[in-house]
Design an enzyme around this catalytic site. Structure first.
Site, PDB file in Angstrom:
ATOM      1  N   CYS A  62     -51.377   1.838  81.768  1.00 38.93           N
ATOM      2  CA  CYS A  62     -52.609   2.751  82.259  1.00 38.93           C
ATOM      3  C   CYS A  62     -52.672   3.054  83.569  1.00 38.93           C
ATOM      4  CB  CYS A  62     -53.503   2.019  81.652  1.00 38.93           C
ATOM      5  SG  CYS A  62     -53.703   1.609  79.772  1.00 38.93           S
ATOM      6  N   ASP A  94     -55.815  -4.810  78.952  1.00 37.20           N
ATOM      7  CA  ASP A  94     -56.509  -5.170  77.880  1.00 37.20           C
ATOM      8  C   ASP A  94     -55.417  -5.519  76.683  1.00 37.20           C
ATOM      9  OD1 ASP A  94     -58.780  -5.077  79.404  1.00 37.20           O
ATOM     10  OD2 ASP A  94     -59.869  -3.965  77.625  1.00 37.20           O
ATOM     11  N   CYS A 135     -56.787   1.525  83.072  1.00 40.76           N
ATOM     12  CA  CYS A 135     -57.182   0.762  81.943  1.00 40.76           C
ATOM     13  C   CYS A 135     -58.745   0.303  81.850  1.00 40.76           C
ATOM     14  CB  CYS A 135     -56.299  -0.621  82.025  1.00 40.76           C
ATOM     15  SG  CYS A 135     -56.107  -1.507  80.498  1.00 40.76           S
ATOM     16  N   ASP A 136     -58.988  -0.034  80.614  1.00 37.47           N
ATOM     17  CA  ASP A 136     -60.455   0.395  79.933  1.00 37.47           C
ATOM     18  C   ASP A 136     -61.477  -0.171  80.984  1.00 37.47           C
ATOM     19  OD1 ASP A 136     -58.922   0.802  77.796  1.00 37.47           O
ATOM     20  OD2 ASP A 136     -59.808  -0.814  76.655  1.00 37.47           O
ATOM     21  N   LYS A 137     -61.567  -1.298  81.559  1.00 34.16           N
ATOM     22  CA  LYS A 137     -62.459  -1.782  82.483  1.00 34.16           C
ATOM     23  C   LYS A 137     -62.429  -1.224  83.731  1.00 34.16           C
ATOM     24  CE  LYS A 137     -63.525  -4.154  78.826  1.00 34.16           C
ATOM     25  NZ  LYS A 137     -62.145  -4.027  78.151  1.00 34.16           N
ATOM     26  N   CYS A 207     -54.142   4.150  76.807  1.00 35.76           N
ATOM     27  CA  CYS A 207     -53.962   4.480  75.269  1.00 35.76           C
ATOM     28  C   CYS A 207     -54.707   5.647  74.748  1.00 35.76           C
ATOM     29  CB  CYS A 207     -54.583   3.104  74.554  1.00 35.76           C
ATOM     30  SG  CYS A 207     -53.616   1.504  75.102  1.00 35.76           S
ATOM     31  N   GLU A 461     -62.231  -8.905  73.651  1.00 38.27           N
ATOM     32  CA  GLU A 461     -61.878  -8.130  72.486  1.00 38.27           C
ATOM     33  C   GLU A 461     -60.797  -8.469  71.383  1.00 38.27           C
ATOM     34  OE1 GLU A 461     -60.440  -4.427  73.850  1.00 38.27           O
ATOM     35  OE2 GLU A 461     -62.427  -4.099  75.137  1.00 38.27           O
ATOM     36  N   SER A 487     -62.216  -4.164  70.082  1.00 32.90           N
ATOM     37  CA  SER A 487     -61.561  -3.377  70.893  1.00 32.90           C
ATOM     38  C   SER A 487     -61.791  -1.689  70.480  1.00 32.90           C
ATOM     39  CB  SER A 487     -59.904  -3.450  70.759  1.00 32.90           C
ATOM     40  OG  SER A 487     -59.403  -2.248  71.008  1.00 32.90           O
TER      41      SER A 487
END
Length: 577
Positions: A62, A94, A135-137, A207, A461, A487
């Site tokens: 990511c 993650d 990435c996610d956060k 992702c 998650e 998730s």
């Protein structure tokens, strides 16, 4: 004295360009000397100082390419007349930390990213920001930092990964997680799982499905913190570089206009973000992050609002994890703006809401070269008059097991009602072992507790568990409950964010093996067949677990996290409980 130095000494210092505190006047000669050591010249020092926050790292696909994204943003800032200053911050993968103790760091990283960007921009007296995220956060962390600093800011997503290919079909990391469950069930060979592993993630980028990163990137457009059309270009593409360069240009226009997040973010912009989230079938994590962002912005928003908007907003997209298509497919038909256009024209989003460009959403849509709506032929995107579901994908459940609420994303057409005896696990690992041994059966209710913001700490998650259940064919007939999170790649009957959490003496802490739990999604209910008196008695008699960490960063943030029902924020100046 050079003319440049004389002009700097005599010029009036614009109050809103706070970089003048470190670049103007004879007393700032030492400060300018430090800048000159890094190659900045007089022109730079007379320009707005724009920080480029970059969480590039080699620990996740990511973020592995974000130096290139940041470089393009830097070029855009420089070409537009700004002084770009790049600085780094952290990221947690993650997907790589999933299913391990390390996943407890994920939500904490959201807070650390916001804290670090706020600190650097404050300490170095920056005038504006371009915040890059992978990435996610990274995404909510960067947007929270923009809100806290209230500097002119443009959010810049790093872009999505291409899907992989396995046996002639597109696959993502979600398929690999579910493959683990299928393999454990005996329905996939070790060689096939190995082939899936080697082909699912072909390069850089976040992702590919409508998981947390792509959900929050899409939300950044709807809420007005990123230009429309910026979320969907792939990570490894010329279009992604162009998006980053544009971010650098737009931020200088925002500086000139003194256009800040507080001028953009309103109740309407948050409602727009929620409408897009539920129409796309976006991640449940969007609930947590939007609540946190609203708290930082001082905008009144509660968890019930998500359900209210979901009830009146149709689900018009069918992307992974519920469907089979990914962000690349959406990009090929025009990206997030084609979804926003349908929602605006249908009256589900407010087209008059402001964006970072200084134009409204409707004005931005008019500027874009989008295909006509009747020219879009895509099996995964429908008109608002013929949706996949009359209601959006997010449901907020309440009841005596979740007085402050719990969150579910609907990913199938199956009847969403279940009643069964519960099996309780104190943490993820024991539950995963139970599932992997094939013990779950249709109608089961599995509860994983002490995984909340404080209890974990960090609200892990648990894609490993939900994917193992789905991989064994039980996505829609085994219910999973947790005070932690599931998730963005989770599908099926997975109910997370149960609040109050077990560590805060929520009713989930009173559950015992064999209790009867009833779930009615249509009625938005989550209940256990116990009286209030029995719940209170069990809570009073139980032995509360000791904190998992008593020193270090997990202990520090674990002690300051607020309720998931309010976004699990740690900022003491906003609503936490």
């Amino acid at each position: 004295m050079s003319q440049q130095s004389e002009r700097r000494d005599e010029a009036e210092t614009p109050e809103r360009l706070r970089s003048r505190e470190v670049t103007d006047g004879p007393e700032r000669a030492p400060h300018r000397a430090m800048f000159r050591a890094m190659g900045f010249d007089d022109t730079d020092l007379d320009s707005p100082m724009v920080g480029v926050a970059n969480p590039a790292a080699d620990i996740t696909p990511c973020n592995v390419h974000l130096d290139d994204v940041a470089d393009a943003a830097t070029d855009g800032i420089d070409d537009a007349g700004g002084m770009p200053i790049e600085f780094g911050t952290i990221t947690i993968s993650d997907a790589i930390s999933m299913g391990t103790e390390g996943m407890k760091a994920s939500l904490i990283s959201r807070e650390l990213i916001a804290d670090s960007v706020e600190l650097v921009s404050f300490g170095e007296r920056m005038d504006a920001l371009v915040t890059v995220a992978g990435c996610d956060k990274n995404l909510p962390g960067m947007m929270m930092a923009a809100i806290r600093t209230d500097l002119p800011t443009v959010f810049c997503y790093g872009g999505s990964i291409l899907p992989g290919e396995h046996e002639g079909r597109d696959v993502t990391v979600q398929d690999v997680f579910e493959g683990v469950g299928t393999y454990a069930q005996g329905d996939m060979s070790r060689d096939e799982l190995d082939d899936l592993e080697r082909n699912a993630c072909p390069g850089a980028g976040s992702c590919g499905g409508m998981f947390t990163a792509n959900t929050m990137a899409s939300i950044s457009e709807a809420i007005g913190l990123a230009p429309l059309g910026s979320a969907s270009p792939l990570a490894e593409s010329d279009e992604r570089e162009a998006v980053a360069r544009e971010a650098g240009e737009v931020v200088l226009d925002a500086v000139e206009a003194d256009r800040k997040p507080s001028d953009i973010l309103t109740r309407a912009s948050f409602e727009n973000a929620i409408a897009l989230q539920v129409a796309l079938g976006g991640s449940t994590n969007g609930v947590l992050h939007l609540l946190a962002m609203a708290a930082e912005a001082g905008v009144e928003l509660d968890i019930d609002t998500f359900d209210e908007i979901s009830q009146r907003t149709p689900k018009i997209a069918n992307l992974q994890p519920g469907g089979t298509r990914v962000m690349e497919d959406l990009h090929e038909i025009g990206g997030v703006p084609v979804v926003i256009r349908r929602l605006v024209e249908g009256g589900y989003m407010d087209g008059d809401a402001m964006t970072v460009t200084g134009r409204t959403i409707s004005e931005e849509l008019a500027e874009l070269d989008l295909p006509a709506d009747d020219e879009i032929d895509a099996d995964f995107l429908r008109p608002v008059a013929d949706p996949f579901d009359e209601e959006g994908a997010i449901r907020i459940l309440k009841g005596n097991l979740a007085p402050e609420g719990a969150v579910l994303k609907v990913t199938s057409d199956d009847e969403l009602r279940q009643e069964g005896t519960v099996r309780v696990f104190e943490g993820e690992e024991n539950a995963m072992e139970y599932v992997q041994k094939g013990h779950v059966e249709s109608g089961d209710v599995v509860c994983i507790r002490n995984e909340g913001p404080r209890g974990g700490p960090g609200m892990r998650e648990m894609l490993g568990v939900t994917s193992a259940v789905a991989g064994q064919g039980h996505a829609d007939d085994v219910a999973l409950l947790t005070d932690g999170r599931f998730s963005g790649a989770t599908r099926g009957f997975s109910i997370g964010h149960i609040a109050p959490e077990a560590a805060a003496d929520g009713p989930i802490a009173a559950l015992q093996d064999g209790d009867t739990v009833s779930i009615d999604v249509d009625e938005r209910r989550l209940d256990v067949d116990l009286s209030d008196e029995e719940i209170e008695s069990r809570l009073a008699e139980r032995d509360r677990p000791e904190p998992n960490y008593t020193t270090g960063v997990l202990a520090k943030y674990g002690a300051t996290f607020g309720s998931a029902a309010n976004g699990a924020v740690t900022n003491p100046g906003v609503k936490r409980e």
